[in-house]
Scaffold this motif. Structure first.
Motif, PDB file in Angstrom:
ATOM      1  N   GLY A  66    -102.328  53.829 -53.548  1.00 53.09           N
ATOM      2  CA  GLY A  66    -101.853  54.166 -54.617  1.00 53.09           C
ATOM      3  C   GLY A  66    -102.576  54.781 -55.646  1.00 53.09           C
ATOM      4  O   GLY A  66    -103.856  54.946 -55.486  1.00 53.09           O
ATOM      5  N   HIS A  67    -102.090  55.195 -56.824  1.00 55.83           N
ATOM      6  CA  HIS A  67    -103.051  56.060 -57.871  1.00 55.83           C
ATOM      7  C   HIS A  67    -104.390  55.001 -58.313  1.00 55.83           C
ATOM      8  O   HIS A  67    -105.442  55.650 -58.534  1.00 55.83           O
ATOM      9  CB  HIS A  67    -102.311  56.464 -59.093  1.00 55.83           C
ATOM     10  CG  HIS A  67    -102.206  55.623 -60.195  1.00 55.83           C
ATOM     11  ND1 HIS A  67    -101.123  54.463 -60.113  1.00 55.83           N
ATOM     12  CD2 HIS A  67    -102.831  55.308 -61.345  1.00 55.83           C
ATOM     13  CE1 HIS A  67    -101.314  53.670 -61.069  1.00 55.83           C
ATOM     14  NE2 HIS A  67    -102.275  54.213 -61.960  1.00 55.83           N
ATOM     15  N   ASN A  68    -103.985  53.723 -58.472  1.00 49.42           N
ATOM     16  CA  ASN A  68    -105.135  52.972 -58.840  1.00 49.42           C
ATOM     17  C   ASN A  68    -106.423  52.847 -57.655  1.00 49.42           C
ATOM     18  O   ASN A  68    -107.450  52.720 -57.821  1.00 49.42           O
ATOM     19  CB  ASN A  68    -104.764  51.796 -59.079  1.00 49.42           C
ATOM     20  CG  ASN A  68    -104.287  51.412 -60.557  1.00 49.42           C
ATOM     21  OD1 ASN A  68    -105.127  51.772 -61.308  1.00 49.42           O
ATOM     22  ND2 ASN A  68    -103.249  50.988 -60.663  1.00 49.42           N
ATOM     23  N   GLY A  69    -105.712  52.759 -56.272  1.00 45.50           N
ATOM     24  CA  GLY A  69    -106.825  52.681 -55.168  1.00 45.50           C
ATOM     25  C   GLY A  69    -107.392  53.951 -55.183  1.00 45.50           C
ATOM     26  O   GLY A  69    -108.857  54.129 -54.910  1.00 45.50           O
ATOM     27  N   LEU A  70    -106.809  55.099 -55.333  1.00 43.96           N
ATOM     28  CA  LEU A  70    -107.538  56.675 -55.464  1.00 43.96           C
ATOM     29  C   LEU A  70    -108.480  56.603 -56.417  1.00 43.96           C
ATOM     30  O   LEU A  70    -109.655  57.091 -56.008  1.00 43.96           O
ATOM     31  CB  LEU A  70    -106.498  57.539 -55.281  1.00 43.96           C
ATOM     32  CG  LEU A  70    -105.548  57.783 -54.129  1.00 43.96           C
ATOM     33  CD1 LEU A  70    -104.380  58.456 -54.636  1.00 43.96           C
ATOM     34  CD2 LEU A  70    -106.306  58.058 -53.013  1.00 43.96           C
ATOM     35  N   GLY A  71    -108.110  55.974 -57.558  1.00 40.18           N
ATOM     36  CA  GLY A  71    -109.085  56.251 -58.639  1.00 40.18           C
ATOM     37  C   GLY A  71    -110.433  55.434 -58.336  1.00 40.18           C
ATOM     38  O   GLY A  71    -111.443  55.722 -58.692  1.00 40.18           O
ATOM     39  N   ALA A  72    -110.286  53.971 -57.853  1.00 38.56           N
ATOM     40  CA  ALA A  72    -111.278  53.286 -57.555  1.00 38.56           C
ATOM     41  C   ALA A  72    -112.183  53.932 -56.419  1.00 38.56           C
ATOM     42  O   ALA A  72    -113.309  53.880 -56.411  1.00 38.56           O
ATOM     43  CB  ALA A  72    -110.619  51.670 -56.936  1.00 38.56           C
ATOM     44  N   ALA A  73    -111.581  54.626 -55.538  1.00 40.13           N
ATOM     45  CA  ALA A  73    -112.388  55.270 -54.386  1.00 40.13           C
ATOM     46  C   ALA A  73    -113.150  56.401 -54.931  1.00 40.13           C
ATOM     47  O   ALA A  73    -114.490  56.538 -54.628  1.00 40.13           O
ATOM     48  CB  ALA A  73    -111.265  55.603 -53.096  1.00 40.13           C
ATOM     49  N   ALA A  74    -112.478  57.017 -55.682  1.00 43.01           N
ATOM     50  CA  ALA A  74    -113.511  58.259 -56.288  1.00 43.01           C
ATOM     51  C   ALA A  74    -114.541  57.767 -57.346  1.00 43.01           C
ATOM     52  O   ALA A  74    -115.682  58.301 -56.902  1.00 43.01           O
ATOM     53  CB  ALA A  74    -112.071  58.980 -57.286  1.00 43.01           C
ATOM     54  N   TYR A  75    -114.401  56.723 -57.998  1.00 42.15           N
ATOM     55  CA  TYR A  75    -115.486  56.334 -58.829  1.00 42.15           C
ATOM     56  C   TYR A  75    -116.692  55.574 -57.803  1.00 42.15           C
ATOM     57  O   TYR A  75    -117.752  55.880 -58.073  1.00 42.15           O
ATOM     58  CB  TYR A  75    -115.180  55.159 -59.744  1.00 42.15           C
ATOM     59  CG  TYR A  75    -114.579  55.733 -61.103  1.00 42.15           C
ATOM     60  CD1 TYR A  75    -115.519  55.954 -62.127  1.00 42.15           C
ATOM     61  CD2 TYR A  75    -113.462  55.546 -61.506  1.00 42.15           C
ATOM     62  CE1 TYR A  75    -115.278  56.502 -63.182  1.00 42.15           C
ATOM     63  CE2 TYR A  75    -112.877  55.999 -62.697  1.00 42.15           C
ATOM     64  CZ  TYR A  75    -113.815  56.425 -63.522  1.00 42.15           C
ATOM     65  OH  TYR A  75    -113.489  56.870 -64.844  1.00 42.15           O
ATOM     66  N   LEU A  76    -116.253  54.767 -56.844  1.00 44.87           N
ATOM     67  CA  LEU A  76    -117.204  54.178 -55.844  1.00 44.87           C
ATOM     68  C   LEU A  76    -117.893  55.255 -54.891  1.00 44.87           C
ATOM     69  O   LEU A  76    -119.032  55.183 -54.616  1.00 44.87           O
ATOM     70  CB  LEU A  76    -116.527  53.091 -55.217  1.00 44.87           C
ATOM     71  CG  LEU A  76    -116.225  51.925 -55.906  1.00 44.87           C
ATOM     72  CD1 LEU A  76    -115.167  51.027 -54.979  1.00 44.87           C
ATOM     73  CD2 LEU A  76    -117.154  51.198 -56.558  1.00 44.87           C
ATOM     74  N   ALA A  77    -117.106  56.292 -54.706  1.00 48.06           N
ATOM     75  CA  ALA A  77    -117.701  57.350 -53.593  1.00 48.06           C
ATOM     76  C   ALA A  77    -118.655  58.082 -54.323  1.00 48.06           C
ATOM     77  O   ALA A  77    -119.525  58.592 -53.916  1.00 48.06           O
ATOM     78  CB  ALA A  77    -116.685  58.259 -53.044  1.00 48.06           C
ATOM     79  N   GLN A  78    -118.286  58.679 -55.763  1.00 48.03           N
ATOM     80  CA  GLN A  78    -119.350  59.402 -56.566  1.00 48.03           C
ATOM     81  C   GLN A  78    -120.722  58.601 -56.723  1.00 48.03           C
ATOM     82  O   GLN A  78    -121.594  59.299 -56.867  1.00 48.03           O
ATOM     83  CB  GLN A  78    -118.350  59.448 -57.758  1.00 48.03           C
ATOM     84  CG  GLN A  78    -117.344  60.670 -57.760  1.00 48.03           C
ATOM     85  CD  GLN A  78    -116.875  60.970 -59.221  1.00 48.03           C
ATOM     86  OE1 GLN A  78    -117.306  60.362 -60.191  1.00 48.03           O
ATOM     87  NE2 GLN A  78    -115.971  61.849 -59.191  1.00 48.03           N
ATOM     88  N   ALA A  79    -120.539  57.259 -56.826  1.00 53.49           N
ATOM     89  CA  ALA A  79    -121.463  56.444 -57.105  1.00 53.49           C
ATOM     90  C   ALA A  79    -122.551  56.264 -55.544  1.00 53.49           C
ATOM     91  O   ALA A  79    -123.434  55.314 -55.569  1.00 53.49           O
ATOM     92  CB  ALA A  79    -121.255  55.118 -57.547  1.00 53.49           C
ATOM     93  N   GLY A  80    -122.143  57.003 -54.644  1.00 57.07           N
ATOM     94  CA  GLY A  80    -122.828  56.825 -53.436  1.00 57.07           C
ATOM     95  C   GLY A  80    -122.262  55.671 -52.316  1.00 57.07           C
ATOM     96  O   GLY A  80    -122.898  55.584 -51.510  1.00 57.07           O
ATOM     97  N   ARG A  81    -121.273  54.727 -52.725  1.00 54.29           N
ATOM     98  CA  ARG A  81    -120.797  53.885 -51.845  1.00 54.29           C
ATOM     99  C   ARG A  81    -119.913  54.375 -50.658  1.00 54.29           C
ATOM    100  O   ARG A  81    -119.101  55.388 -50.926  1.00 54.29           O
ATOM    101  CB  ARG A  81    -120.131  52.640 -52.652  1.00 54.29           C
ATOM    102  CG  ARG A  81    -120.703  52.148 -53.861  1.00 54.29           C
ATOM    103  CD  ARG A  81    -121.840  51.449 -53.604  1.00 54.29           C
ATOM    104  NE  ARG A  81    -122.777  50.755 -54.492  1.00 54.29           N
ATOM    105  CZ  ARG A  81    -122.426  49.564 -55.149  1.00 54.29           C
ATOM    106  NH1 ARG A  81    -121.502  48.863 -54.639  1.00 54.29           N
ATOM    107  NH2 ARG A  81    -123.185  49.213 -55.811  1.00 54.29           N
ATOM    108  N   SER A  82    -119.993  53.619 -49.510  1.00 49.80           N
ATOM    109  CA  SER A  82    -119.127  54.226 -48.495  1.00 49.80           C
ATOM    110  C   SER A  82    -117.802  53.442 -48.533  1.00 49.80           C
ATOM    111  O   SER A  82    -117.780  52.330 -48.981  1.00 49.80           O
ATOM    112  CB  SER A  82    -119.896  53.730 -47.100  1.00 49.80           C
ATOM    113  OG  SER A  82    -119.948  52.327 -47.204  1.00 49.80           O
ATOM    114  N   VAL A  83    -116.714  54.383 -48.508  1.00 47.49           N
ATOM    115  CA  VAL A  83    -115.439  53.797 -49.045  1.00 47.49           C
ATOM    116  C   VAL A  83    -114.313  54.097 -47.858  1.00 47.49           C
ATOM    117  O   VAL A  83    -114.250  55.283 -47.617  1.00 47.49           O
ATOM    118  CB  VAL A  83    -115.293  54.025 -50.362  1.00 47.49           C
ATOM    119  CG1 VAL A  83    -113.643  53.850 -51.156  1.00 47.49           C
ATOM    120  CG2 VAL A  83    -116.109  54.010 -51.560  1.00 47.49           C
ATOM    121  N   LEU A  84    -113.481  53.204 -47.919  1.00 45.41           N
ATOM    122  CA  LEU A  84    -112.252  53.535 -47.054  1.00 45.41           C
ATOM    123  C   LEU A  84    -111.028  53.074 -47.685  1.00 45.41           C
ATOM    124  O   LEU A  84    -111.106  51.942 -48.220  1.00 45.41           O
ATOM    125  CB  LEU A  84    -112.378  52.841 -45.596  1.00 45.41           C
ATOM    126  CG  LEU A  84    -111.250  52.777 -44.848  1.00 45.41           C
ATOM    127  CD1 LEU A  84    -110.817  54.272 -44.097  1.00 45.41           C
ATOM    128  CD2 LEU A  84    -111.346  51.715 -43.526  1.00 45.41           C
TER     129      LEU A  84
END
Length: 531
Positions: free
Chosen positions: A21-39
């Protein structure tokens, strides 16, 4: 959106997000921008959760916001941080409320205070003009003080009170039942009802609610964006979740749909069933698991017994989408484009809301059913094909109040219950219009009337929202008590669970609810702060 990969590319990630959902996508964007591997693992065949657009009526080309429909709580900070391509339209008119059983109505016009005052006098509520203005100034001050704190670590109650800097407003809007404040502030039965509706969206509560559940609901409905305005997303809700999806993918997050998580290990592992595979579940390791699901659903995935002291989440609404050939005529000489240009209140006086709550508490569908309407296509005709928009067609979304999930659970036949609710919604609408609405319904490609009704049972079945609760559970204040334990980043950001490596990142997080991305933002901030 481009096709998603069918399988994860690796066996372990820094963060696995359960729910796209939109919250999960937002969390993924923030974490991936910070260099974390995200699924991100999404059970359905598409992302967006409740923030989606769909062609609800086959062959019409009209793409309606199927579940959630307006934006208020999405911070400009999130839009800026993630570079989201989102356009929100501010509506000129706040609301229109016909006088039930009579002529005339109250039109609240942001752009013309004098016309608004004249409208108050026309419905016999002239004595409330000054009080209405002062009440709006109070909620505006609350919004400006508290909304910026929603993207920061949690303030304590004392800190939040100091941020507001006005003890009278704090007492009236936080410490006392909001219904008691409204009843004391206004004289008109109609004006009291209009003010109270913000406390009852998705919340089943009496007019004066000593539990303060209605007060918490009211706060979230009046502080959004620092103004309390509810804006129309151009392109519909699908444009909002689509922009978040794009930000996550561009940052390097992996998103897999048709991926049903069947279990979560609190030590940092998820079991997931991919597509139509009959093979054993795939197990994915995670430094942290971010749960973009309701807390009750998370407990099920963790294999935990429900807390016997916790009430089961319960939604309290019915939502009806309609596609009309044109806007219906009204009983008074007011432009339908103005009346439907904001929130159109139906049978929502103070007395009617109280009677509706009493009826539902006794196990009956309220009659008349209190409801409110919004017309997306007036502010944003882009959701309609050009030829349909040119014909004068319009969409209407009706949100009915005081329909708690207990009524649906008691119904032996869900299809019959849904149809009955739909009839009650149309009857309530017809009672304040100058003509019946059903003859204005367009037909889809198969000759069916363009009307779609979603009950609390439908929400639970389609979106795994327990009890059809649109907030994933009881709302909490956007601050914590002075003695709260804030000893970890997860607690400081309001996303902690009983397990150190599992965080809430959905609407069930503190300060969650509505289309805000706050659950996702705050979970990502907690994880990044933890290092």
């Amino acid at each position: 959106m481009s096709p998603s990969p069918r399988r994860p590319s690796r066996s372990r990630y820094d963060a696995v997000i359960v729910g796209g959902g939109h919250n999960g996508l937002g969390a993924a964007a923030y974490l991936a921008q910070a260099g974390r591997s995200v699924l991100v693992l999404e059970r359905l065949g598409h992302t967006g959760g409740a923030a989606v657009s769909a062609e609800a009526f086959a062959g019409t080309g009209a793409r309606l916001s199927r579940y959630s429909y307006l934006v208020s709580m999405l911070p400009e900070r999130v839009i800026r941080d993630l570079g989201l391509d989102i356009r929100l339209v501010r509506r000129r008119y706040s609301s229109y409320t016909p006088v039930p059983g009579g002529e005339g109505g109250l039109l609240v016009d942001h752009g013309d205070p004098a016309a608004t005052a004249e409208s108050f006098w026309s419905v016999g509520a002239g004595a409330d003009v000054a009080a209405w203005q002062q009440f709006g100034e109070s909620t505006g001050r609350l919004a400006r003080a508290l909304f910026p704190s929603t993207t920061e670590p949690l303030a304590t109650r004392s800190e939040a009170r100091r941020l507001l800097g006005d003890d009278r407003i704090w007492e009236e809007l936080v410490e006392q039942p909001i219904g008691a404040t409204i009843e004391r502030t206004f004289q008109s039965d109609l004006v009291r009802g209009v003010a109270l509706t913000d406390a009852l969206i998705g919340t089943f509560a009496p007019n004066v609610d000593d539990s303060l559940a209605a007060s918490r609901c009211f706060m979230y409905h009046v502080i959004g964006g620092g103004t309390g305005d509810w804006d129309v997303p151009v392109g519909g809700m699908g444009a909002v979740s689509g922009a978040l999806w794009r930000a996550a993918v561009d940052a390097g997050a992996e998103i897999v749909v048709d991926a049903e998580v069947t279990a979560i290990d609190p030590d940092g592992e998820v079991a997931v069933r991919l597509g139509d595979d009959d093979a054993d579940d795939v197990r994915i390791g995670a430094g942290h698991v971010l749960a973009n699901v309701a807390p009750a659903e998370l407990a099920r995935l963790l294999g935990e017994e429900p807390d016997p002291a916790a009430a089961r989440p319960e939604g309290a609404q019915v939502k009806v989408n309609l596609l009309l050939s044109r806007l219906p005529r009204l009983r008074e000489d007011v432009d339908p484009a103005a009346a439907f240009g904001g929130t159109f209140h139906i049978n929502e006086t103070w007395t009617q809301l109280g009677a509706a709550h009493d009826a539902a508490s006794a196990g009956r569908i309220p009659n008349p059913l209190p409801a409110e309407i919004y017309c997306h296509s007036l502010s944003d005709p882009s959701i309609l094909p050009p030829e349909l928009a040119a014909s004068g067609a319009q969409t209407l979304t009706v949100f009915g109040l005081h329909v708690p999930d207990r009524l649906a659970l008691a119904a032996p036949d869900q299809d019959a219950f849904r149809l009955r609710l739909q009839r009650e919604v149309l009857a309530s609408l017809d009672s304040v219009l100058g003509e019946p609405v059903e003859p204005l319904l367009r037909k889809d490609a198969e000759g069916r009337l363009c009307i779609e009704t979603k009950t609390t049972r439908d929400l639970e079945e389609a979106l795994r929202m327990p009890g059809g609760n649109i907030f994933h559970g009881p709302l909490s204040w956007p601050f914590v008590e002075d003695d709260a334990d804030l000893g970890t980043p997860a607690r400081q950001w309001g996303v902690a669970t009983a397990h150190e490596r599992v965080l809430l990142c959905g609407s069930g997080a503190r300060r969650g609810g509505a289309v805000s991305a706050l659950g996702g933002h705050n979970a990502a901030m907690a994880l990044l702060q933890a290092g």
